[in-house]
Enzyme design. Structure first.
Site, short mmCIF file in Angstrom:
data_model
loop_
_atom_site.label_atom_id
_atom_site.label_comp_id
_atom_site.label_asym_id
_atom_site.label_seq_id
_atom_site.Cartn_x
_atom_site.Cartn_y
_atom_site.Cartn_z
N CYS A 2 44.37 106.56 -11.85
CA CYS A 2 45.42 106.07 -11.33
C CYS A 2 46.40 106.52 -12.52
O CYS A 2 46.98 108.14 -12.78
CB CYS A 2 45.80 105.23 -10.52
SG CYS A 2 47.04 104.73 -8.97
N HIS A 17 40.91 102.18 -7.85
CA HIS A 17 40.98 101.35 -8.67
C HIS A 17 39.71 100.68 -8.60
O HIS A 17 38.72 100.79 -7.54
CB HIS A 17 41.90 100.98 -8.52
CG HIS A 17 43.22 101.63 -8.99
ND1 HIS A 17 43.65 101.04 -10.64
CD2 HIS A 17 44.57 101.86 -9.15
CE1 HIS A 17 45.42 101.44 -10.40
NE2 HIS A 17 44.96 101.75 -9.76
N ARG A 45 53.21 105.63 0.44
CA ARG A 45 52.43 104.69 -0.50
C ARG A 45 51.21 104.72 0.37
O ARG A 45 51.16 104.77 1.57
CB ARG A 45 52.94 103.85 -0.99
CG ARG A 45 52.33 102.72 -2.03
CD ARG A 45 52.68 102.17 -2.65
NE ARG A 45 53.37 102.50 -3.78
CZ ARG A 45 53.31 102.89 -5.19
NH1 ARG A 45 52.06 102.94 -5.25
NH2 ARG A 45 54.60 103.99 -6.18
N1 GLN Z 1 53.01 104.94 -10.87
C1 GLN Z 1 51.51 106.18 -10.06
C2 GLN Z 1 51.79 106.07 -8.64
O1 GLN Z 1 52.89 105.00 -7.58
C3 GLN Z 1 50.31 105.56 -10.11
C4 GLN Z 1 50.11 103.80 -9.89
C5 GLN Z 1 48.42 103.21 -10.15
O2 GLN Z 1 48.30 103.46 -11.54
N2 GLN Z 1 48.42 102.67 -9.02
O3 GLN Z 1 51.72 107.63 -8.29
#
Ligand code: GLN
Length: 296
Positions: A106, A224, A142
């Site tokens: 990520c 993740h 998101r």
């Molecule tokens: N900040 C990044 C995004 O939202 C990565 C987030 C994360 O590592 N889960 O794209």
């Protein structure tokens, strides 16, 4: 004969060095569990394990690393480690070119590319160790939830257990959209979830050992979870590539029924919740907007 003696007599390396980049700043959703998984799977095979936490001044300690791992975090964490990562670019490149396997999750996936652009923290240039670029459009939806990915047919990451299991499962939470350069291929095709950009149908980026002129395996992914406990085939491919310095070695199989059971249950649950094209609920979209405002 002890497990370690057995490892030696089978001609396997007896020592594994895992370099964990910025373990305090980037450790979202238990990403550290990936380190534990690699360490346990090695020690079950009689291989002694050394884990090195790596920060800005630790370039020399990357020498001799077999596996390099970097986890996820919020944009602010990515900004906080950005300069340090650039300072580590050369020792990292050297370690990978000497055969270390890189796994980046990520935020780590985004930061190790050429650049990450976000309305919250501006442009963060990366060391380009992954041939990718990431853009977070202002107000972008998101992507949150379970994700299942299918490795391409013939992928060496597929389980070497005769069943040819090609699925990888995990949890995604990101607003960044990642596009791949010519020297990397996607980790796989999205079965459920959103993946790299929510549009291409692909997730992650892989350079197999030797691809793009570096000897070591490189994998970047949004998964993740942590990723490796539920994906023993991927864990072993990372281990085998790193221990083999770019020429994956054959590892003795482990009894992975519990791991595959967790893998299957996770995929089944999320397939039930998130069938086909995923749509955020109204409340989910409101939460996304609130999250964007506080800069996650
Ligand atoms: N900040 C990044 C995004 O939202 C990565 C987030 C994360 O590592 N889960 O794209």
């Amino acid at each position: 004969m002890s497990a370690a003696d057995a490892a030696m007599s089978a001609g396997m390396p007896d020592h594994l060095v895992i370099a964990h980049l910025f373990p305090d700043a980037l450790n979202l959703y238990g990403d550290r569990g990936n380190i534990d998984t690699l360490a346990r799977r090695a020690s079950w095979r009689g291989i002694a394990v050394e884990v090195r936490g790596i920060g800005a001044d630790d370039g020399p300690r990357l020498a001799g690393a077999d596996v390099i791992f970097i986890g996820g975090g919020a944009d602010q964490h990515q900004r906080a480690v950005a300069d340090e990562l650039i300072a580590l670019a050369e020792p990292l490149r050297r370690a990978i070119d000497e055969g270390a396997a890189l796994l980046a999750v990520c935020a780590g996936y985004q930061n190790l590319g050429h650049a990450f652009r976000s309305p919250h923290v501006g442009e963060i240039p990366g060391p380009g160790l992954l041939d990718v670029e990431t853009e977070m459009p202002a107000g972008a939806e998101r992507f949150v939830g379970g994700i299942a990915v299918e490795l391409e047919e013939g992928s060496p990451i597929a389980a070497a257990d005769g069943l040819g299991r090609r699925r990888v499962v995990g949890f995604e939470n990101h607003s960044g959209r990642t596009s791949l350069g010519p020297t990397m291929r996607p980790l796989g095709r999205v079965l459920i979830g959103r993946g790299n950009d929510g549009a291409s149908g692909f997730e992650g980026a892989v350079a197999m050992p030797g691809d793009g002129g570096l000897r070591g395996l490189r994998i970047g992914t949004y998964l993740h979870g942590p990723l490796l406990p539920r994906n023993p085939h991927l864990a072993d491919f990372v281990l085998a590539s790193g221990l083999g310095r770019g020429a994956p070695i054959e590892l003795p199989p482990l009894p992975d029924d519990a791991e595959w059971d967790a893998h299957r249950r996770f995929a089944d649950d999320w397939t039930a919740i998130r069938p086909g094209v995923y749509r955020r609920s109204r409340i989910g979209r409101l939460r996304d907007r609130a999250g964007a405002l506080i800069g996650f």
